[in-house]
Design an enzyme around this catalytic site. Structure first.
Site, PDB file in Angstrom:
ATOM      1  CG  HIS A 134      -2.261  -0.673   0.939  1.00  0.00           C
ATOM      2  ND1 HIS A 134      -3.105  -0.275  -0.076  1.00  0.00           N
ATOM      3  CD2 HIS A 134      -2.877  -1.714   1.559  1.00  0.00           C
ATOM      4  CE1 HIS A 134      -4.188  -1.043  -0.080  1.00  0.00           C
ATOM      5  NE2 HIS A 134      -4.073  -1.926   0.900  1.00  0.00           N
ATOM      6  CG  ASN A 137       3.713  -1.148   2.414  1.00  0.00           C
ATOM      7  OD1 ASN A 137       2.600  -1.524   2.068  1.00  0.00           O
ATOM      8  ND2 ASN A 137       4.096  -1.198   3.680  1.00  0.00           N
ATOM      9  CG  ASP A 164      -2.789   5.340  -2.939  1.00  0.00           C
ATOM     10  OD1 ASP A 164      -2.179   4.445  -3.523  1.00  0.00           O
ATOM     11  OD2 ASP A 164      -3.578   5.131  -2.005  1.00  0.00           O
TER      12      ASP A 164
END
Length: 383
Positions: A134, A137, A164
């Site tokens: 995710h 990480n 993200d």
């Protein structure tokens, strides 16, 4: 449709995190983005309850087609859309699209001008390509998580802004825009491999440069921009709220001292890191003597480089944000407006998100499916 990307046709394979963020960015700019959602099974639980509702802000501005891609007819329908698209976006682990028969080789064979945008955490290759992960990480492996936070505590998760959205979604959107420009010159498509790890590392370009020069230490809260400098940090106020100060340049720092009445000779030694802890203590004691609103009245809009630290309820109501319409309300949900802005081809306010499958028949008809073909997809329960 208006906006700088009007006329661009995009197929988005539904996912979470960076892929829908990139699709939102393209749709915000006027691209026609068709979202291929999963055809839900009856009684199936949704692990992300906001998805498929008006609160799914990243799904705004595009229509939804729910397909059962486990069925050959569903995959064939998806490929028909790909044949007429300029861009395909997907954010699955490497190999998933290939196993569906919708990998880049198959799609580019059917549509040689297609820009095939892929976003993953670790990238399409490398030892960790198939590993789970995710945002936190990927940012950790880039070196940027270690550089974030206070010296006396573990590095905090920087929301999922760095991996993200900044390192993943924005990089994918940028890469796709670059590839579309090139395809319009060459007539050839290509694959865009956007990895959140790569993007998070790229966001740290300046810090890596400063480190190479010897101006950035490996210790947190010991550098100019990580909370180490007393004149570039956040401070608590009398009412428990916070302010931010970024008075780096000498004229800004001089204004900060004059407006706050600080005339201590120690502040003339502000670039000596040995004095930073003591200077931070003095600033902290000073800012704790007034409320945030009192400091705003004294410092906001001045040459100090100052702003109150607002929460997400306060930010849309701030006069500057209100004047610029930095936030918009769509179907009762306050959310950030599209950015950046364009002087001639300004896009409209995005439409509210569609629920999965809400636009099945309209999309298929618009993209060249006959009434008979649509009825066949219904009969086979592909849609």
């Amino acid at each position: 449709m208006t906006g700088p990307l009007a006329g661009l046709r995009v197929v988005e394979m539904v996912g979470i995190g960076p892929c829908p963020f990139a699709a939102m960015m393209l749709a915000d700019m006027g691209a026609e983005v068709i979202r291929i959602d999963r055809k839900a099974k009856s009684g199936e639980d949704n692990p992300y309850p906001v998805l498929g509702t008006r609160y799914d802000v990243m799904a705004r501005g595009r229509r939804s087609l729910a397909l059962d891609l486990k069925k050959p007819a569903g995959r064939q329908a998806a490929m028909r859309l790909v044949e007429r698209a300029d861009v395909l976006l997907e954010g699955f682990r490497p190999g998933v699209m290939e196993r569906l028969g919708l990998g880049p080789d198959c799609c580019l064979e059917r549509n040689p001008k297609l820009v095939y945008g892929r976003v993953t955490g670790w990238g399409q290759d490398g030892p960790l390509a198939q590993a789970a992960g995710h945002d936190i990480n990927y940012v950790a492996l880039s070196g940027m998580l270690h550089a974030t936070g206070r010296a006396d505590s573990p590095p905090p998760p920087p929301l999922n802004l760095v991996g993200d959205f900044g390192g993943g979604g924005m990089m994918l959107a940028f890469g796709v825009a670059c590839a579309v420009l090139e395809a319009r010159k060459s007539g050839k498509g290509q694959v865009v491999d956007a990895a959140m790890l790569d993007g998070a590392a790229l966001l740290g370009a300046m810090m890596y440069g400063l480190r190479g020069f010897g101006a950035w230490s490996g210790q947190r809260e010991a550098n100019l921009l990580d909370g180490g400098a007393p004149f570039y940090d956040t401070y608590a106020c009398l009412d428990g709220k916070f302010i931010s100060v970024g008075a780096i340049e000498p004229q800004f720092f001089a204004t900060l001292l004059s407006r706050t009445g600080l005339h201590d000779p120690l502040f003339t030694k502000r670039w000596n890191k040995a004095h930073w802890p003591e200077l931070k203590e003095r600033f902290a004691a000073l800012f704790a003597t007034r409320t945030r609103d009192e400091w705003c009245r004294l410092l906001e809009g001045s040459e100090v480089c100052f702003a109150p630290v607002l929460d997400m309820a306060e930010a849309p109501r701030h006069p500057h944000n209100a004047a610029r319409r930095t936030f918009v309300e769509i179907d009762g949900v306050t959310q950030p407006a599209p950015a950046p802005r364009f002087s001639r081809t300004a896009p409209p306010t995005p439409a509210a998100p569609s629920s999965p499958g809400a636009d099945n028949e309209a999309i298929l008809a618009d993209w060249g499916f006959t009434d008979e073909a649509i009825e066949a997809l219904k009969a086979s329960e592909v849609i």
